[in-house]
Design a protein around this motif. Structure first.
Motif, short mmCIF file in Angstrom:
data_model
loop_
_atom_site.label_atom_id
_atom_site.label_comp_id
_atom_site.label_asym_id
_atom_site.label_seq_id
_atom_site.Cartn_x
_atom_site.Cartn_y
_atom_site.Cartn_z
N GLN A 1 0.82 -1.21 0.00
CA GLN A 1 0.00 0.00 0.00
C GLN A 1 0.86 1.26 0.00
O GLN A 1 0.51 2.26 -0.64
CB GLN A 1 -0.98 -0.03 1.17
N ALA A 2 1.99 1.24 0.68
CA ALA A 2 2.91 2.40 0.67
C ALA A 2 3.49 2.60 -0.73
O ALA A 2 3.59 3.74 -1.21
CB ALA A 2 4.03 2.20 1.69
N ILE A 3 3.85 1.52 -1.38
CA ILE A 3 4.38 1.63 -2.75
C ILE A 3 3.29 2.12 -3.69
O ILE A 3 3.52 2.98 -4.55
CB ILE A 3 4.99 0.30 -3.21
N ARG A 4 2.07 1.61 -3.54
CA ARG A 4 0.96 2.07 -4.38
C ARG A 4 0.74 3.57 -4.22
O ARG A 4 0.55 4.29 -5.20
CB ARG A 4 -0.32 1.32 -4.02
N LYS A 5 0.77 4.06 -2.98
CA LYS A 5 0.60 5.49 -2.75
C LYS A 5 1.71 6.29 -3.43
O LYS A 5 1.45 7.31 -4.06
CB LYS A 5 0.56 5.80 -1.26
N ALA A 6 2.94 5.80 -3.32
CA ALA A 6 4.05 6.48 -3.98
C ALA A 6 3.88 6.48 -5.50
O ALA A 6 4.18 7.48 -6.16
CB ALA A 6 5.37 5.82 -3.58
N VAL A 7 3.38 5.40 -6.05
CA VAL A 7 3.11 5.34 -7.49
C VAL A 7 2.09 6.39 -7.88
O VAL A 7 2.27 7.13 -8.84
CB VAL A 7 2.65 3.92 -7.90
#
Length: 169
Positions: free
Chosen positions: A105-111
């Motif tokens: 979820q953190a990576i998705r937000k950064a994307v």
């Protein structure tokens, strides 16, 4: 049955469909009837048609290169367009590892924040949890789930959460 007796039908993956099946329902959507081999059916007042797609119907993009451009007459039949984000609470409920799901979820937000052209779906949470449950190390899970993105120009700025997690921090 739904056109005649009411109900809900979901036309999923519309942007992967050939045009003719979708255009065949235009009359039912706009004019209130649909032709079937045995008869003409008037659309029931409780017949609801939903269309789902990965794009807005204007053809392929960087993530969905195989998406078809949808006919304007078909698109015009729908009153509203709704962007539907992932349900992250449900994602946590169905994944096997809450810590890993937090990384995804953190990576998705950064994307999303950077506008990088990557798809980080709940499948990443589910697959990573399964890999962990199967005995893979954290570093292996990061490599297996996100390895395809490591050559992407934005990966170095997106990968911090994965790196911290794989190092046990």
């Amino acid at each position: 049955k739904i056109v005649e007796h009411g109900g809900i039908i979901l036309l999923d993956e519309c942007d992967r469909s050939a045009a003719s099946p979708l255009l065949a329902i235009n009359a039912a959507l706009a004019n209130g009837y649909m032709s079937f081999p045995d008869k003409l059916v008037h659309r029931h007042k409780d017949c609801y048609v939903l269309a789902a797609a990965n794009t807005y119907g204007f053809g392929g993009d960087a993530n969905y290169v195989g998406a078809a451009r949808l006919d304007g007459a078909f698109l015009d039949r729908f009153a509203a367009t709704v962007s539907w984000p992932y349900d992250e609470e449900l994602e946590r409920d169905i994944s096997l590892d809450d810590g890993w799901t937090g990384v995804v979820q953190a990576i998705r937000k950064a994307v999303y924040d950077t506008g990088a052209k990557m798809i980080i779906s709940p499948r990443a949470s589910i697959a990573g949890g399964q890999l962990l449950a199967g005995g893979c190390s954290r570093a292996e899970v990061v490599e297996l789930v996100f390895g395809r993105y490591q050559q992407h120009s934005a990966w170095s700025s997106l990968s911090r959460a994965a790196e911290r997690w794989s190092n046990g921090r």
